[in-house]
Design a protein around this motif. Structure first.
Motif, PDB file in Angstrom:
ATOM      1  N   VAL A   3       0.873  -1.176   0.000  1.00  0.00           N
ATOM      2  CA  VAL A   3       0.000   0.000   0.000  1.00  0.00           C
ATOM      3  C   VAL A   3       0.909   1.226   0.000  1.00  0.00           C
ATOM      4  O   VAL A   3       1.721   1.402   0.908  1.00  0.00           O
ATOM      5  CB  VAL A   3      -0.929   0.012   1.234  1.00  0.00           C
ATOM      6  N   ASP A   5       2.330   4.803   0.601  1.00  0.00           N
ATOM      7  CA  ASP A   5       2.150   5.700   1.757  1.00  0.00           C
ATOM      8  C   ASP A   5       1.156   6.818   1.473  1.00  0.00           C
ATOM      9  O   ASP A   5       0.456   7.279   2.378  1.00  0.00           O
ATOM     10  CB  ASP A   5       3.496   6.312   2.166  1.00  0.00           C
ATOM     11  N   LYS A   8      -2.468   6.168   2.641  1.00  0.00           N
ATOM     12  CA  LYS A   8      -2.743   6.382   4.063  1.00  0.00           C
ATOM     13  C   LYS A   8      -2.758   7.878   4.399  1.00  0.00           C
ATOM     14  O   LYS A   8      -3.609   8.338   5.153  1.00  0.00           O
ATOM     15  CB  LYS A   8      -1.712   5.642   4.921  1.00  0.00           C
ATOM     16  N   ARG A 100      -6.684  -6.572   3.730  1.00  0.00           N
ATOM     17  CA  ARG A 100      -5.409  -6.016   4.163  1.00  0.00           C
ATOM     18  C   ARG A 100      -5.371  -4.504   3.904  1.00  0.00           C
ATOM     19  O   ARG A 100      -4.939  -3.733   4.750  1.00  0.00           O
ATOM     20  CB  ARG A 100      -4.243  -6.685   3.439  1.00  0.00           C
ATOM     21  N   PHE A 101      -5.850  -4.081   2.757  1.00  0.00           N
ATOM     22  CA  PHE A 101      -5.863  -2.648   2.440  1.00  0.00           C
ATOM     23  C   PHE A 101      -6.781  -1.897   3.401  1.00  0.00           C
ATOM     24  O   PHE A 101      -6.435  -0.837   3.917  1.00  0.00           O
ATOM     25  CB  PHE A 101      -6.295  -2.426   0.983  1.00  0.00           C
ATOM     26  N   ARG A 103      -7.565  -2.584   6.405  1.00  0.00           N
ATOM     27  CA  ARG A 103      -6.945  -2.469   7.731  1.00  0.00           C
ATOM     28  C   ARG A 103      -5.965  -1.294   7.802  1.00  0.00           C
ATOM     29  O   ARG A 103      -5.745  -0.735   8.867  1.00  0.00           O
ATOM     30  CB  ARG A 103      -6.206  -3.770   8.096  1.00  0.00           C
ATOM     31  N   GLU A 104      -5.375  -0.936   6.680  1.00  0.00           N
ATOM     32  CA  GLU A 104      -4.426   0.189   6.632  1.00  0.00           C
ATOM     33  C   GLU A 104      -5.145   1.535   6.817  1.00  0.00           C
ATOM     34  O   GLU A 104      -4.528   2.523   7.175  1.00  0.00           O
ATOM     35  CB  GLU A 104      -3.682   0.216   5.291  1.00  0.00           C
ATOM     36  N   ASP A 106      -7.497   3.308   8.923  1.00  0.00           N
ATOM     37  CA  ASP A 106      -8.156   3.267  10.225  1.00  0.00           C
ATOM     38  C   ASP A 106      -9.239   4.335  10.302  1.00  0.00           C
ATOM     39  O   ASP A 106      -8.954   5.521  10.155  1.00  0.00           O
ATOM     40  CB  ASP A 106      -7.115   3.481  11.326  1.00  0.00           C
TER      41      ASP A 106
END
Length: 130
Positions: A3, A5, A8, A100-101, A103-104, A106
Protein backbone atom coordinates in the motif's frame (compact mmCIF):
# COMPACT_ATOMS: atom_id res chain seq x y z
CA UNK A 1 0.29 -6.42 -2.00
CA UNK A 2 1.90 -3.16 -0.89
CA UNK A 3 0.00 0.00 0.00
CA UNK A 4 1.61 3.25 -1.13
CA UNK A 5 2.15 5.70 1.76
CA UNK A 6 0.20 8.33 -0.17
CA UNK A 7 -2.98 6.22 0.28
CA UNK A 8 -2.74 6.38 4.06
CA UNK A 9 -1.73 10.05 4.06
CA UNK A 10 -4.64 11.14 1.83
CA UNK A 11 -7.07 9.02 3.88
CA UNK A 12 -5.92 10.75 7.09
CA UNK A 13 -6.48 14.11 5.41
CA UNK A 14 -10.00 13.07 4.39
CA UNK A 15 -10.75 11.78 7.90
CA UNK A 16 -9.28 14.52 10.08
CA UNK A 17 -9.19 17.65 7.92
CA UNK A 18 -12.02 16.75 5.54
CA UNK A 19 -9.75 17.83 2.69
CA UNK A 20 -11.50 15.51 0.24
CA UNK A 21 -15.03 14.23 -0.32
CA UNK A 22 -13.74 10.92 -1.72
CA UNK A 23 -10.64 9.01 -2.79
CA UNK A 24 -10.52 6.35 -5.52
CA UNK A 25 -7.70 3.79 -5.35
CA UNK A 26 -6.43 1.29 -7.88
CA UNK A 27 -3.90 -1.53 -7.87
CA UNK A 28 -0.95 -0.78 -10.09
CA UNK A 29 2.32 -2.74 -10.28
CA UNK A 30 1.55 -4.81 -7.18
CA UNK A 31 0.61 -1.88 -4.96
CA UNK A 32 -2.47 0.15 -4.09
CA UNK A 33 -2.14 3.77 -5.27
CA UNK A 34 -4.37 6.87 -5.25
CA UNK A 35 -6.12 7.31 -8.61
CA UNK A 36 -8.40 10.28 -7.91
CA UNK A 37 -9.05 12.78 -5.13
CA UNK A 38 -12.52 14.31 -4.97
CA UNK A 39 -12.76 17.91 -3.82
CA UNK A 40 -15.05 18.63 -0.82
CA UNK A 41 -17.51 20.37 -3.16
CA UNK A 42 -17.94 17.33 -5.44
CA UNK A 43 -21.22 15.40 -5.40
CA UNK A 44 -22.10 11.74 -5.09
CA UNK A 45 -22.71 11.72 -8.87
CA UNK A 46 -19.12 12.93 -9.40
CA UNK A 47 -17.97 10.09 -7.17
CA UNK A 48 -20.00 7.49 -9.08
CA UNK A 49 -18.60 8.78 -12.38
CA UNK A 50 -15.07 8.00 -11.11
CA UNK A 51 -15.55 4.23 -11.36
CA UNK A 52 -14.55 2.60 -14.66
CA UNK A 53 -17.23 0.32 -16.13
CA UNK A 54 -14.92 -2.66 -16.63
CA UNK A 55 -12.17 -2.38 -13.99
CA UNK A 56 -12.11 -2.96 -10.23
CA UNK A 57 -11.39 -0.16 -7.76
CA UNK A 58 -11.40 0.60 -4.05
CA UNK A 59 -12.73 3.91 -2.78
CA UNK A 60 -13.61 5.82 0.36
CA UNK A 61 -16.39 8.39 0.58
CA UNK A 62 -17.08 10.86 3.39
CA UNK A 63 -20.88 10.82 3.55
CA UNK A 64 -22.72 13.66 5.32
CA UNK A 65 -26.28 13.03 6.47
CA UNK A 66 -28.93 14.14 8.93
CA UNK A 67 -30.34 11.64 11.45
CA UNK A 68 -34.03 11.26 12.31
CA UNK A 69 -33.28 13.40 15.39
CA UNK A 70 -32.07 16.19 13.05
CA UNK A 71 -28.36 15.77 13.96
CA UNK A 72 -25.69 16.39 11.33
CA UNK A 73 -23.33 13.42 11.06
CA UNK A 74 -20.85 11.91 8.67
CA UNK A 75 -19.60 8.38 8.09
CA UNK A 76 -16.69 7.13 6.06
CA UNK A 77 -17.70 4.43 3.61
CA UNK A 78 -15.30 1.94 2.03
CA UNK A 79 -16.25 0.68 -1.45
CA UNK A 80 -15.03 -2.46 -3.17
CA UNK A 81 -16.03 -2.04 -6.84
CA UNK A 82 -15.80 -5.24 -8.86
CA UNK A 83 -17.96 -5.04 -12.00
CA UNK A 84 -19.05 -8.27 -13.68
CA UNK A 85 -17.35 -7.08 -16.89
CA UNK A 86 -13.87 -6.85 -15.33
CA UNK A 87 -11.29 -9.57 -15.92
CA UNK A 88 -11.39 -12.59 -13.60
CA UNK A 89 -7.73 -12.18 -12.61
CA UNK A 90 -8.35 -8.53 -11.68
CA UNK A 91 -11.36 -9.48 -9.54
CA UNK A 92 -9.28 -12.11 -7.74
CA UNK A 93 -6.42 -9.67 -7.01
CA UNK A 94 -8.80 -7.01 -5.66
CA UNK A 95 -10.79 -9.53 -3.60
CA UNK A 96 -7.68 -11.07 -2.03
CA UNK A 97 -6.13 -7.67 -1.19
CA UNK A 98 -9.24 -5.91 0.13
CA UNK A 99 -9.09 -6.81 3.83
CA UNK A 100 -5.41 -6.02 4.16
CA UNK A 101 -5.86 -2.65 2.44
CA UNK A 102 -8.93 -1.81 4.53
CA UNK A 103 -6.94 -2.47 7.73
CA UNK A 104 -4.43 0.19 6.63
CA UNK A 105 -7.22 2.79 6.59
CA UNK A 106 -8.16 3.27 10.22
CA UNK A 107 -11.57 4.89 10.64
CA UNK A 108 -13.78 3.20 8.05
CA UNK A 109 -17.30 2.82 9.41
CA UNK A 110 -19.30 1.11 6.65
CA UNK A 111 -18.28 -1.21 3.81
CA UNK A 112 -20.10 -1.61 0.52
CA UNK A 113 -19.31 -4.20 -2.14
CA UNK A 114 -20.74 -3.61 -5.58
CA UNK A 115 -20.69 -5.28 -8.98
CA UNK A 116 -23.19 -2.85 -10.50
CA UNK A 117 -23.78 0.91 -9.93
CA UNK A 118 -27.27 0.19 -8.59
CA UNK A 119 -25.67 -1.64 -5.62
CA UNK A 120 -24.11 1.60 -4.39
CA UNK A 121 -26.84 4.10 -5.18
CA UNK A 122 -27.32 7.09 -2.91
CA UNK A 123 -30.47 5.48 -1.42
CA UNK A 124 -28.48 2.40 -0.37
CA UNK A 125 -25.74 4.56 1.16
CA UNK A 126 -28.32 6.62 3.09
CA UNK A 127 -29.91 3.40 4.37
CA UNK A 128 -26.58 2.02 5.54
CA UNK A 129 -25.58 5.31 7.19
CA UNK A 130 -28.57 5.57 9.53
Amino acid sequence: MAVHDDCKLRFQELKSKRSYRFIVFKIEEQQVVVEKLGEPSESYDDFMASFPADECRYAVYDFDFTTDENCQKSKIFFYAWSPDTSRVRMKMVYASSKDRFKRELDGIQVELQATDPSEMSLDIVKGRAL
